[in-house]
Write a protein that holds these residues in place. Structure first.
Motif, short mmCIF file in Angstrom:
data_model
loop_
_atom_site.label_atom_id
_atom_site.label_comp_id
_atom_site.label_asym_id
_atom_site.label_seq_id
_atom_site.Cartn_x
_atom_site.Cartn_y
_atom_site.Cartn_z
N ILE A 4 0.79 -1.57 -0.03
CA ILE A 4 -0.13 -0.20 0.07
C ILE A 4 0.99 1.64 -0.17
O ILE A 4 0.58 2.24 -0.87
N MET A 5 1.63 1.12 0.86
CA MET A 5 2.84 2.35 0.34
C MET A 5 3.59 2.95 -0.72
O MET A 5 3.89 3.77 -0.90
N LYS A 6 4.04 1.56 -1.57
CA LYS A 6 5.05 1.37 -2.56
C LYS A 6 3.69 2.32 -3.33
O LYS A 6 4.10 2.55 -4.19
N ARG A 7 2.79 1.78 -3.74
CA ARG A 7 1.36 1.94 -4.49
C ARG A 7 0.65 3.01 -4.74
O ARG A 7 0.90 4.71 -5.30
N GLY A 8 0.37 4.33 -2.82
CA GLY A 8 0.24 5.26 -2.66
C GLY A 8 2.15 6.49 -3.25
O GLY A 8 1.70 7.48 -3.33
N ALA A 9 3.05 5.93 -2.46
CA ALA A 9 4.32 6.22 -3.24
C ALA A 9 4.37 6.63 -4.84
O ALA A 9 5.11 7.71 -5.21
N LEU A 10 4.41 5.14 -5.85
CA LEU A 10 3.98 5.82 -6.97
C LEU A 10 2.97 6.40 -7.04
O LEU A 10 3.27 7.65 -8.51
N GLY A 11 1.57 6.59 -7.04
CA GLY A 11 0.28 7.59 -6.88
C GLY A 11 1.15 8.86 -7.35
O GLY A 11 0.64 9.51 -7.92
N LEU A 12 1.42 9.52 -5.90
CA LEU A 12 2.14 10.75 -5.72
C LEU A 12 3.11 10.66 -6.90
O LEU A 12 2.78 12.05 -7.08
N VAL A 13 4.01 10.07 -7.08
CA VAL A 13 5.36 10.36 -7.96
C VAL A 13 4.61 11.14 -9.20
O VAL A 13 4.81 11.36 -9.94
N GLY A 14 3.70 10.04 -9.44
CA GLY A 14 3.26 10.28 -11.20
C GLY A 14 2.18 11.15 -11.11
O GLY A 14 1.68 11.73 -12.16
N LEU A 15 1.35 11.67 -10.52
CA LEU A 15 0.40 12.79 -9.81
C LEU A 15 0.62 14.13 -9.97
O LEU A 15 1.12 14.80 -10.62
N VAL A 16 2.93 13.60 -9.01
CA VAL A 16 3.83 15.05 -9.34
C VAL A 16 4.35 15.27 -11.32
O VAL A 16 4.28 16.34 -11.47
N ALA A 17 4.79 14.06 -11.09
CA ALA A 17 4.77 14.03 -12.61
C ALA A 17 4.04 14.48 -14.16
O ALA A 17 4.20 15.06 -14.81
N VAL A 18 2.50 14.48 -13.85
CA VAL A 18 1.45 15.53 -14.72
C VAL A 18 1.52 16.03 -14.35
O VAL A 18 1.45 17.30 -15.35
N LEU A 19 1.54 16.91 -13.38
CA LEU A 19 1.16 18.21 -12.98
C LEU A 19 2.57 19.22 -14.01
O LEU A 19 2.70 19.94 -14.11
N VAL A 20 4.02 18.44 -13.50
CA VAL A 20 5.16 19.09 -13.92
C VAL A 20 4.36 18.73 -15.25
O VAL A 20 4.65 20.34 -16.15
N GLY A 21 3.78 18.24 -15.47
CA GLY A 21 4.54 17.74 -17.65
C GLY A 21 3.04 19.12 -17.77
O GLY A 21 3.79 19.47 -18.92
N VAL A 22 2.10 19.31 -17.14
CA VAL A 22 0.77 20.00 -17.92
C VAL A 22 1.41 21.28 -17.88
O VAL A 22 1.22 22.07 -18.34
N GLY A 23 2.40 21.76 -16.59
CA GLY A 23 2.85 23.15 -15.94
C GLY A 23 3.95 23.48 -17.19
O GLY A 23 4.39 24.57 -17.78
N LEU A 24 4.70 22.30 -18.30
CA LEU A 24 5.70 22.87 -19.08
C LEU A 24 4.82 22.74 -20.62
O LEU A 24 5.27 23.64 -21.13
N VAL A 25 3.49 22.47 -21.00
CA VAL A 25 3.45 22.42 -22.01
C VAL A 25 2.64 24.09 -22.21
O VAL A 25 2.06 24.26 -23.15
N LEU A 26 1.84 23.69 -21.03
CA LEU A 26 0.77 25.75 -20.74
C LEU A 26 1.71 27.08 -21.50
O LEU A 26 2.91 26.74 -20.92
N PRO A 27 1.62 27.86 -22.06
CA PRO A 27 2.06 29.29 -22.09
C PRO A 27 2.70 29.21 -21.21
O PRO A 27 2.67 29.94 -20.05
N ARG A 28 3.98 30.63 -21.41
CA ARG A 28 4.61 30.99 -20.15
C ARG A 28 4.51 32.41 -19.88
O ARG A 28 3.41 33.09 -18.34
N GLN A 29 3.56 33.12 -21.22
CA GLN A 29 2.64 34.33 -20.38
C GLN A 29 1.13 34.09 -20.80
O GLN A 29 0.68 33.78 -21.77
#
Length: 84
Positions: A4-29
């Motif tokens: 359960i801890m491993k799945r939770g940690a992987l889920g959290l890392v995956g969520l952070v990766a998705v948020l960073v990816g979306v942030g990189l795709v969005l326009p800067r201005q």
């Protein structure tokens, strides 16, 4: 429990990766703009907007909109007395 801890940690890392990816795709201005159509003569509006330091007059609705129209509202003073 470790599974359960491993799945939770992987889920959290995956969520952070998705948020960073979306942030990189969005326009800067970006730009936000809002407009309103005021049904009044320019001579009546200009004194209200020429000095934004007098925001108390704007906050209390020195230029009330008509109720029932877009942006319209009725202003009520304390005690239920309608304002101008």
């Amino acid at each position: 429990m470790k599974k359960i801890m491993k799945r939770g940690a992987l889920g959290l890392v995956g969520l952070v990766a998705v948020l960073v990816g979306v942030g990189l795709v969005l326009p800067r201005q970006w730009h936000v703009e809002r407009s309103v159509l005021i049904d009044a003569a320019p001579e009546h509006i200009h004194p209200l907007v020429e000095d934004f330091g007098d925001d108390q007059r704007l906050a209390r609705g020195a230029l009330p909109a008509r109720a029932g129209q877009p942006g319209g509202r009725r202003s009520e003073a304390p005690g239920g007395v309608r304002g101008a």
